[in-house]
Design an enzyme around this catalytic site. Structure first.
Site, mmCIF file in Angstrom:
data_model
loop_
_atom_site.group_PDB
_atom_site.id
_atom_site.type_symbol
_atom_site.label_atom_id
_atom_site.label_comp_id
_atom_site.label_asym_id
_atom_site.label_seq_id
_atom_site.Cartn_x
_atom_site.Cartn_y
_atom_site.Cartn_z
ATOM 1 N N ASP A 19 0.842 -1.219 -0.024
ATOM 2 C CA ASP A 19 0.048 0.210 -0.039
ATOM 3 C C ASP A 19 0.937 1.289 0.045
ATOM 4 O O ASP A 19 0.376 2.322 0.436
ATOM 5 C CB ASP A 19 -0.760 0.100 1.326
ATOM 6 N N HIS B 254 -4.049 -1.978 -6.571
ATOM 7 C CA HIS B 254 -3.683 -0.733 -7.298
ATOM 8 C C HIS B 254 -4.577 0.419 -7.310
ATOM 9 O O HIS B 254 -5.679 0.345 -7.934
ATOM 10 C CB HIS B 254 -3.157 -1.228 -8.627
ATOM 11 N N THR B 255 -4.367 1.645 -6.703
ATOM 12 C CA THR B 255 -5.159 2.731 -6.802
ATOM 13 C C THR B 255 -4.465 3.785 -7.353
ATOM 14 O O THR B 255 -3.407 3.984 -7.180
ATOM 15 C CB THR B 255 -5.652 3.063 -5.159
ATOM 16 N N THR C 48 2.619 -12.535 3.021
ATOM 17 C CA THR C 48 2.031 -13.094 1.890
ATOM 18 C C THR C 48 2.183 -14.407 1.456
ATOM 19 O O THR C 48 3.144 -14.779 2.137
ATOM 20 C CB THR C 48 1.642 -12.201 0.807
ATOM 21 N N GLY D 160 -11.160 -3.091 2.267
ATOM 22 C CA GLY D 160 -11.839 -1.824 2.932
ATOM 23 C C GLY D 160 -11.225 -1.627 4.317
ATOM 24 O O GLY D 160 -11.939 -0.936 5.110
ATOM 25 N N LYS E 186 2.970 10.277 -0.101
ATOM 26 C CA LYS E 186 2.133 10.757 0.725
ATOM 27 C C LYS E 186 3.034 11.522 1.623
ATOM 28 O O LYS E 186 2.553 11.800 2.912
ATOM 29 C CB LYS E 186 1.314 9.762 1.495
ATOM 30 N N LEU E 187 3.891 12.566 1.249
ATOM 31 C CA LEU E 187 4.418 13.471 2.118
ATOM 32 C C LEU E 187 3.490 14.643 2.831
ATOM 33 O O LEU E 187 3.827 15.055 3.901
ATOM 34 C CB LEU E 187 5.570 14.234 1.220
ATOM 35 N N SER F 297 0.464 14.804 -3.620
ATOM 36 C CA SER F 297 -1.034 14.712 -3.475
ATOM 37 C C SER F 297 -1.344 13.551 -4.373
ATOM 38 O O SER F 297 -0.492 12.794 -4.982
ATOM 39 C CB SER F 297 -1.791 15.712 -4.091
#
Length: 416
Positions: A14, A42-43, A235, A298, A327-328, A407
């Site tokens: 993630d 994968h987002t 995993t 989720g 994600k700083l 972002s």
């Protein structure tokens, strides 16, 4: 001959690999998945639209890129078919290895039943049947994607397997499928997937031999590796960079640059040791601001501070050349940001990851926080304290930060 570059997660998954692959993918001709299954999510955010995929490589968003699911992936036909329905004109730009193993309905049911029986000793699996599928593969009793081309033959083989394992199915309360229903299901899979099934090893070899640019997309993260992760809370595949070789049929000399993806903090899904987990308000803030909920399940992700010790360990396993720091912006507004620089272990201070990671206590270094980095696209425009944070990560891990995400948007990325 060109070499294949790799994007690999260096924490517990993630990390944001999808955004990096989506961004870098524009420079590649082929993007490949090498391991894992639909337990991996994968987002990708593009123009404010969220794309969530679990099996298909992130390059599918670009019509001029060939996307490959390699032999090391375990494939759920139902999940794959649903994902494919989101995209048009896949012919010629999407392929599935005929050697990839099939993750079928009964694998998920077995997975879920075993977790229930373990009670408070459960591992925290996604329940997607990944472990049982890999177990069948290793015991040489699994079935591969190429077998879908002969559904009648595959159906008979599966019914024979079910009969042989009848006592296990009964003990777990898993219902054995009816032959006619199973055959119809397999025929449906064949109809949908047959045009895309091929020998992907030869496909990737040819791409490299022809001088094409190939990017390998890792799934999960190094600390979840079946051998080198926090076993048994891992995993069922090799998530380290070497797993990309076996999962696609490449040799080590065909590996090029390795980009390690790390979050500016740390997250983990499910159970298992997590030395820097913050169970207080800081961890809650990271979760809320970072929207830390699993793409696949989720489930809320556990959140905590950046762990330089485990990242340095994982980076050595992966031979990471540079980091993509994600994600700083989630750390915006913290008065103090922490980095774990060492562990306290059996009365000693150590800078390595022991096998029994659950017995360590993190030793933190406090740094001053910053107001906002959101949307910044030039390194020189970052606040002084944010730069110091990045530089301290480099000092503690020995790896340079080459990309910085400020972002979820693809465009909000600093390239150094």
């Amino acid at each position: 001959m060109r070499k294949a570059d790799l994007v690999v997660g260096v924490q517990w998954g993630d990390e944001g690999k999808g955004k990096i692959v989506d961004m870098l993918g524009l420079n590649y001709d082929m993007i490949c998945r090498s391991q894992g299954g639909h337990n991996a999510g994968h987002t990708i955010w593009v123009d404010g639209v969220r794309y969530a995929m679990h099996l298909i490589p992130s390059g599918i968003l670009h019509k001029n890129i060939v996307n490959v699911i390699g032999n090391g992936v375990v494939v759920s036909p139902d999940v794959l078919i649903d994902e494919m329905a989101q995209f048009d004109h896949l012919e010629g730009r999407f392929y599935i290895s005929d050697r990839a193993h099939l993750n079928l309905t009964h694998h998920g049911l077995i997975d879920q039943a075993k977790e229930r029986l373990k009670g408070d000793k459960a591992i925290g699996t996604t329940g997607k049947g990944i472990g049982p599928t890999y177990a069948d593969k290793i015991s040489r009793s699994g079935h591969r994607v190429g077998e879908l081309l002969e559904p009648e033959r595959l159906c008979e083989a599966l019914m024979s397997d079910f009969e042989m394992n009848k006592s296990l199915f009964n003990a777990l309360g898993v219902k054995i499928p009816k032959r006619d229903e199973l055959l119809e299901e397999l025929k449906r899979y064949k109809e949908a997937l047959a045009p895309y099934i091929t020998n992907t090893t030869r496909l990737v070899w040819k791409a490299l031999d022809d001088g094409k640019k190939v990017l390998l997309e890792g799934a999960q993260g190094t600390l979840l590796d079946i051998d080198h992760g926090t076993y048994p809370y891992v995993t069922s595949s090799n998530t380290i960079s070497a797993g990309a070789c076996t999962g696609l049929g490449l040799n080590p000399k065909e590996m090029g640059e390795v980009i390690g993806v790390i979050k500016a903090y740390t997250t983990r899904v499910g159970f298992g040791p997590f030395p820097t987990e913050d169970k207080g308000s800081d961890g809650d803030k990271m979760c809320e601001v970072g929207k830390e909920f699993g793409t696949t399940t989720g489930r809320r992700r556990r959140c905590g501070w950046f762990d330089a010790v485990s990242v340095k360990y994982a980076s050595r396993l992966d031979a990471v050349d540079k980091y993509a720091l994600m994600k700083l912006d989630v750390l915006d507004g913290f008065e103090v940001v922490k980095i774990c620089k060492a562990y306290q272990y059996n009365g000693e201070t150590i800078d390595y990851v022991p096998t029994d990671l659950e017995n360590v206590t993190p030793i933190y270094e406090d740094l001053e926080g910053w107001d906002s980095v959101k949307g910044v696209t030039r390194y020189d425009d970052l606040p002084k304290n944010a730069k110091r944070y990045i530089e301290r990560i480099e000092e503690l891990t020995g790896v340079k930060v080459g990309l910085i995400s400020t972002s979820p948007e693809r465009s909000d990325t600093i390239i150094r």
